[in-house]
Design an enzyme around this catalytic site. Structure first.
Site, PDB file in Angstrom:
ATOM      1  N   PRO A  87       0.836  -1.195   0.000  1.00 16.97           N
ATOM      2  CA  PRO A  87       0.000   0.000   0.000  1.00 16.97           C
ATOM      3  C   PRO A  87       0.879   1.256   0.000  1.00 16.97           C
ATOM      4  O   PRO A  87       1.926   1.281   0.648  1.00 16.97           O
ATOM      5  CB  PRO A  87      -0.810  -0.112   1.301  1.00 16.97           C
ATOM      6  N   VAL A  88       0.467   2.267  -0.764  1.00 18.63           N
ATOM      7  CA  VAL A  88       1.280   3.482  -0.915  1.00 18.63           C
ATOM      8  C   VAL A  88       1.117   4.381   0.312  1.00 18.63           C
ATOM      9  O   VAL A  88       0.012   4.524   0.843  1.00 18.63           O
ATOM     10  CB  VAL A  88       0.858   4.237  -2.203  1.00 18.63           C
ATOM     11  N   ASP A 138      14.855   2.749   4.771  1.00 20.00           N
ATOM     12  CA  ASP A 138      13.978   2.066   3.816  1.00 20.00           C
ATOM     13  C   ASP A 138      14.737   1.580   2.587  1.00 20.00           C
ATOM     14  O   ASP A 138      14.561   0.440   2.154  1.00 20.00           O
ATOM     15  CB  ASP A 138      12.853   3.006   3.354  1.00 20.00           C
TER      16      ASP A 138
END
Ligand code: PMV
Length: 305
Positions: A87-88, A138
């Site tokens: 999911p963005v 990330d």
């Protein structure tokens, strides 16, 4: 056509504290973004956001990847198609995954010879251009995979337990939440400073438990970490209700992952209660995703499709 994919990530420990140099433990999860690339007359970028050319508004990460990779190869036109299981904008590292997978796909297509270290570094540069102040976490975890201690970049043992993610589907701005914590810390340095260093301490203590696979101890510490995230103001009613729903149905642990405010929580599960935890998260209004951690970071999926 070349296809590469890269994973998203969750924080087991240490979000927010890591901004102040404390340790965190993150793991790559088996939810991947796939990028297909082929040489083309023009630049075409296709995703669920639409079909564009080089477009720094709609496809900022991929557009910056193309711009950057032009320093290493003669890239005229290229067609890039993106498919994502992530999911963005929910703290699972979707932007890092698309950036890293795109760099690796172009690296293969044009024979640029970039190493994994180069890819992680280039990915971080691009995240900084698009987001302003992005941490290396990330892009590093998406490139290298595995369970990683940050900032030491030390690989720990993989967890063998299932992971259930609960998405509140509420937008959360990492920049805003990091700013709120900074404000709280400047108002109450003697209170918030020790909380952040306690969070860092938990990552340090958890290192051995992760390597030994002691899920009971990992879980206890993750739950304490959740309490301290609440204390620094990054919780929300929706996140708490998913956290307690997961714990109430037998999760080993449940806490926010990432910036908080909205976005996602993460629970460690056992094989026999994974579905019950997912159901409890859904009943509490969240979207549950069952996954596991993965040693594999960015990878070549195929050379012909
Ligand atoms: O929500 P995410 O995945 O962007 O994670 C944010 C983690 C923070 O520690 C709050 C910020 C950072 O850059 O490390």
């Amino acid at each position: 056509m070349i296809t590469c994919s890269a994973p998203g990530k969750v924080y087991l420990f240490g979000e927010h504290a890591v901004v102040y140099g404390e340790s965190a433990i993150c793991c790559a999860v088996e939810l991947r973004t796939k990028v297909h690339v082929q040489k083309n007359k023009d630049v075409v970028i296709e995703s669920t956001l639409g079909t564009t050319g080089l477009d720094f508004e709609i496809h900022p990460y991929v557009s910056h990847v193309i711009k950057k990779m032009r320093q290493f190869a003669d890239i005229e036109g290229v067609k890039i198609q993106i498919e994502s299981e992530l999911p963005v904008g929910s703290g699972l590292g979707s932007s890092a995954a698309v950036t890293v997978a795109s760099i690796q796909a172009l690296n293969h297509l044009y024979g640029c010879g970039l190493s994994l270290e180069d890819i992680a570094k280039t990915g971080h540069e691009i995240e900084k251009i698009v987001q302003g102040n992005a941490s290396q976490t990330d892009t590093y975890v998406s490139t290298m995979g595995g369970v990683v201690m940050i900032p030491q970049r030390k690989k720990l043992q993989l967890l063998k337990c299932p992971i259930v993610i609960g998405n509140t589907n509420k937008f959360s701005s990492t920049k805003e939440l990091v700013g709120n914590v900074a404000k709280l810390r400047s108002e109450f340095p003697s209170v918030i400073g020790p909380i952040l260093s306690n969070i860092g301490q938990m990552s340090m203590i958890a290192e051995d438990f992760v390597n030994e696979g002691d899920y009971r101890m990992i879980g206890m510490l993750m739950n304490v970490n959740q309490g301290l995230l609440d204390a620094i103001g990054v919780g929300s009613a929706e996140l708490s209700s998913l956290v307690y729903a997961a714990r109430g149905s037998g999760a080993i642990s449940a806490k926010i992952t990432g910036a908080g405010g909205g976005g996602c929580m993460v629970a460690l599960a056992e094989d026999n209660n994974t579905l019950a935890i997912a159901r409890a998260i859904e009943d509490a209004g969240g979207e549950a995703i069952i996954t596991k951690n993965t040693q594999e970071g960015v990878r070549l999926e195929s050379l012909d499709g």
